[in-house]
Design a protein around this motif. Sequence first.
Motif, short mmCIF file in Angstrom:
data_model
loop_
_atom_site.label_atom_id
_atom_site.label_comp_id
_atom_site.label_asym_id
_atom_site.label_seq_id
_atom_site.Cartn_x
_atom_site.Cartn_y
_atom_site.Cartn_z
N LEU A 170 -6.54 1.07 5.37
CA LEU A 170 -7.29 1.98 4.51
C LEU A 170 -6.69 3.38 4.51
O LEU A 170 -6.65 4.05 3.47
N GLY A 171 -6.19 3.82 5.67
CA GLY A 171 -5.49 5.11 5.71
C GLY A 171 -4.26 5.09 4.83
O GLY A 171 -3.99 6.05 4.08
N ASN A 172 -3.49 3.99 4.88
CA ASN A 172 -2.31 3.86 4.03
C ASN A 172 -2.69 3.85 2.55
O ASN A 172 -1.99 4.41 1.71
N LEU A 173 -3.81 3.18 2.25
CA LEU A 173 -4.26 3.13 0.86
C LEU A 173 -4.57 4.52 0.33
O LEU A 173 -4.23 4.86 -0.81
N LEU A 174 -5.22 5.35 1.17
CA LEU A 174 -5.55 6.71 0.76
C LEU A 174 -4.29 7.55 0.60
O LEU A 174 -4.16 8.31 -0.37
N ALA A 175 -3.34 7.43 1.54
CA ALA A 175 -2.08 8.18 1.42
C ALA A 175 -1.34 7.79 0.14
O ALA A 175 -0.83 8.66 -0.58
N SER B 107 -6.44 -1.43 -7.89
CA SER B 107 -5.05 -1.86 -8.02
C SER B 107 -4.74 -2.99 -7.06
O SER B 107 -4.76 -2.81 -5.83
N ALA B 108 -4.43 -4.17 -7.60
CA ALA B 108 -4.11 -5.32 -6.75
C ALA B 108 -2.85 -5.05 -5.93
O ALA B 108 -2.78 -5.41 -4.74
N SER B 109 -1.86 -4.41 -6.52
CA SER B 109 -0.62 -4.14 -5.79
C SER B 109 -0.86 -3.12 -4.67
O SER B 109 -0.28 -3.25 -3.58
N ALA B 110 -1.70 -2.12 -4.90
CA ALA B 110 -2.00 -1.14 -3.85
C ALA B 110 -2.68 -1.80 -2.67
O ALA B 110 -2.42 -1.45 -1.50
#
Length: 482
Positions: free
Chosen positions: A301-306, A465-468
């Motif tokens: 989730l942190g990576n998703l936010l970044a 976003s499916a890729s995200a």
Amino acid sequence: MNLTDTFRTRVVLLHSNDIHSRLEHAAKIASFIAEERRTYGSDLVLAVDCGDHMDRMRVETEGSDGIVNVELLNDAGYEVITLGNNEGLTYSFQTIAEAYVNRANFAVVCANMHDSATGEQPEWMLPSTIIDKNGLRIGIIGVTAAFSEFYSLLGWQVTDPFEAVQAQAAQLRDYVDVLVVMSHLGLSSDRLMAEKLEGIDLILGAHTHHLLEEPIVIGSTTICAAGKFGEYIGRVEIGIDPISASPVFRAVCVHTAAMAEHPGAAAIIGSYHEAGQRRLSRIIARLAAPLPARAERESPLGNLLAAGLRRWTDAEIGIVNTGQLLGGLAQGDVTAGELHALCPSPINPCLMTITGNDIKTALEQALLPEFIHKPIKGYGFRGEVLGTLAVDGLSVTYDATRPPMSRLIAVYVNGDPLEDERLYTLGTIDMFSFKAGYESLANAVQLKFYLPEFIRDVIAAQLQSASALIECRQLRWHNESI
């Protein structure tokens, strides 16, 4: 002057500030205001609020766009308020107007805020007002901190508060017995105002959450402030010296912990809590797998936010501190309320232009426990600890056994080595521009802020976003010592 038993109370002025939607404390303050009115009569009691009553971390405030706060101020019988940055900067121009127009039973006073489109104040706002209490004419001027760069993005023109106070004071002074400034500027500015500006009798302070259990007197100006979160309410008895005809003050701050919540206020809170939960129950996305979040290490989730901050700002790199996230997301439906609960901070996306060396310094610090576990307050942050750094567009190889600040082995930006002197575009958060947390990120040579979007809006967009959702599970940090 020394106050003696001959002091005659003409008006009891009650002031609150920086409640930040601690609504139960607002309900306790309402009980105190009601008791003061029963004791002295409504004609002798004046209640004012000095800003940051709203805070979107609360379900009731988020779910009503601040209307619950207005209703609580109405119910308690406040007569004048000013706006803090939590009112002015966390809502759009139109949304904040809708909270007050045809709803507020009090005057909204702020002398240094104007509609950028017209250069005038909106109809629902005044630069100052005069309140007559027990035959005493009390002039009240409101001013708020001039975060001009941020306000301009929301349609506000915010001018120099001292100039605004001086102009209003010149207009009011001959027509009032007491001149009061409701200041959402902070204690250092309040002191400077008392030193530099003439004609001000009383400054009621806010913004920096300072508690003045005894007032500060500078020249002929008295400064009072009641802390934060409604833990105290300020009480100022106003009298008039029979010889000089100047106002005199007897001021204290009253602790609210033992007070009972006012029944009317409690009912308002309960009603808006239910309405807020219904509004925030809308489904944002449906996850096929959970998205964990950890403050102390890399997580999806942190990576998703970044990645979202990088995408939102169209930058080469995305960086955010993992402490922004108070939890992860489970498999299944994700609601707006869940995003609000795990990311309550009113923090905005920001685009920085910054050197590779400053980025590298922050990455080194992100490997140190004293940064990861650092408690942090203010700057819009509503979490507990700073956390490490989540990144996107970067691949970081390090050795955790090396000495502090020498642990990075290699850093790549989209496949190319990070260059110390090169300028990079960085999608991140406005908090870092205030020199909070990872301070090297405040060295940006150029900044662009995005308002009124919050970082939870960034997460909501990424969940579509499916890729995200796939890419956020790929590691960016690689520990060579394992």
